[in-house]
Design an enzyme around this catalytic site. Structure first.
Site, mmCIF file in Angstrom:
data_model
loop_
_atom_site.group_PDB
_atom_site.id
_atom_site.type_symbol
_atom_site.label_atom_id
_atom_site.label_comp_id
_atom_site.label_asym_id
_atom_site.label_seq_id
_atom_site.Cartn_x
_atom_site.Cartn_y
_atom_site.Cartn_z
ATOM 1 N N ALA A 84 0.816 -1.215 0.000
ATOM 2 C CA ALA A 84 0.000 0.000 0.000
ATOM 3 C C ALA A 84 0.852 1.269 0.000
ATOM 4 O O ALA A 84 2.086 1.229 0.039
ATOM 5 C CB ALA A 84 -0.935 -0.021 1.202
ATOM 6 N N HIS A 85 0.160 2.405 -0.023
ATOM 7 C CA HIS A 85 0.840 3.696 -0.131
ATOM 8 C C HIS A 85 1.725 4.007 1.078
ATOM 9 O O HIS A 85 1.414 3.662 2.202
ATOM 10 C CB HIS A 85 -0.162 4.838 -0.368
ATOM 11 C CG HIS A 85 -1.238 4.949 0.679
ATOM 12 N ND1 HIS A 85 -2.345 5.737 0.498
ATOM 13 C CD2 HIS A 85 -1.388 4.391 1.892
ATOM 14 C CE1 HIS A 85 -3.124 5.660 1.569
ATOM 15 N NE2 HIS A 85 -2.552 4.847 2.420
#
Length: 361
Positions: A258-259
């Site tokens: 994820a980010h």
């Protein structure tokens, strides 16, 4: 529409064929030959499937019996190995047979990859993009404005590289890979089919009316040197700043990063693992398959997470082995599981004791 650069070159490929003498391979692996140095090999094979002209290896002694029956021309073995009976292959003695055969596989892979050069049509390459020598650009690839592609990069068909992305030397992008804008990829990286690098992170702000407002994802992804990304894996770009995979990170198929995640050097992550936003994973960690790692936590260096574990809070020290959900130290998890398996028998004993107590009242 074809970019101008596409019209200047045509692809050149040949059918790859490896043929070396046993002596040449031994020199490559810093090994010693025991047998005929002049024999030639042209293919790689498992020891049980070896045929004339093939080379294999023996690292696990449970397969030793195949050495005495294999038809392989040469077999790579440890220097400490002592055969128990007669054999026919020429032996190449090395420090570590498994590592040596891995090196041979890598060299063979490079040999095959280097056969593909040039730019296939139709493809689109922006006039503002730059591409180093020794390139291969497969059909239907798209390379957008201001991209910089290094030397000896292999881009297979249907790859998309979007604006201002940079790819270093000696990288390979297999079919269907999508590289979003401003991605930075180092040297000697491999990205397998249909991986997506730089898609939006999962950022949505809940509103009073029950809807969600999209939070713009303005950052990028950085893959340092020698990073490998498996097929159908996704590495999301950061909200602000960068999602970073440090040098030597290896990611299996079907992994979600994820980010704003940061993964330390030489960490390996097996298939079906998910790492939530802003998690920090240290160097030389080993993450098993189907693991979930919570967001905004830090996993120390050299942590081992067993498959199907859920890491909900940060481990307390380096080098821990974690299991279960929520993840705990492996030894504690195993003790708990042993007790759980005994619960039916324990319950039976308790009922028997209760019945005895009642009968004595």
């Amino acid at each position: 529409m074809l970019g101008e650069a596409v019209q200047k070159q045509t692809p050149t490929t040949t059918t790859p064929r490896m043929e070396f003498t046993v002596e040449q391979i031994a020199l490559m692996l810093n090994g010693e030959v025991k047998g005929d140095k002049s024999l030639k090999v042209s293919q790689l094979a498992k020891i049980e499937d070896g045929t004339e002209g093939s080379i294999s290896f023996l690292a696990n002694l449970k397969y030793e019996h195949f050495l005495y029956t294999t038809l392989a021309t040469a077999v790579i073995v440890d220097k400490t190995f002592e055969p128990k009976k007669g054999y026919s292959p020429t032996l190449i003695l090395v420090e570590n047979a498994y590592s040596a055969f891995t090196t041979l596989l890598q060299e063979y892979q490079k040999f095959i990859a280097n056969q593909k050069k040039g730019i296939e049509q139709p493809s689109f390459i922006s006039s503002s993009a730059t591409i180093g020598e020794g390139e291969y650009i497969g059909a239907f690839s798209y390379i957008a404005d201001n991209c910089k592609i290094g030397k000896n990069v292999k881009i297979y068909p249907h790859v998309t590289v979007l604006e201002a992305s940079i790819i270093g030397d000696n990288c390979t992008l297999y079919s269907g890979v999508k590289i979003y804008p401003n991605t930075r990829i180092g040297n000697h990286c491999t990205i397998h089919a249909n991986a997506v690098i730089g898609a939006d992170g999962f950022g949505f702000a809940p509103q009073a009316d029950g809807t969600y407002q999209t939070i713009p994802q303005l950052g990028n992804v950085i893959l340092e040197d020698y990073v490998s990304i498996g097929a159908n894996s996704t590495i999301d770009r950061a909200t602000i700043g960068s999602t970073i995979l440090r040098e030597g990170v290896k990611v299996d198929n079907l992994v979600q990063i994820a980010h704003n995640v940061e993964i330390g050097k030489n960490t390996v992550i097996a298939a079906l693992t998910g790492v939530a936003g802003s998690a920090k994973i240290g160097a030389n960690c080993m993450i098993g398959g189907q693991v979930g790692i919570n967001g905004h936590i830090s996993v120390p260096n050299k942590t081992i997470v067993m498959g199907q574990s859920g890491v909900s809070k940060a481990p307390s020290k380096e080098g821990m082995i974690l299991s279960g959900t929520p993840a705990t130290e492996n030894i504690d998890y195993l003790k708990t599981q042993a007790l759980i398996r005994k619960l039916p028998a324990t319950e039976k004993r308790l009922r028997e004791l209760e019945n005895k107590l009642k009968s004595n009242e």
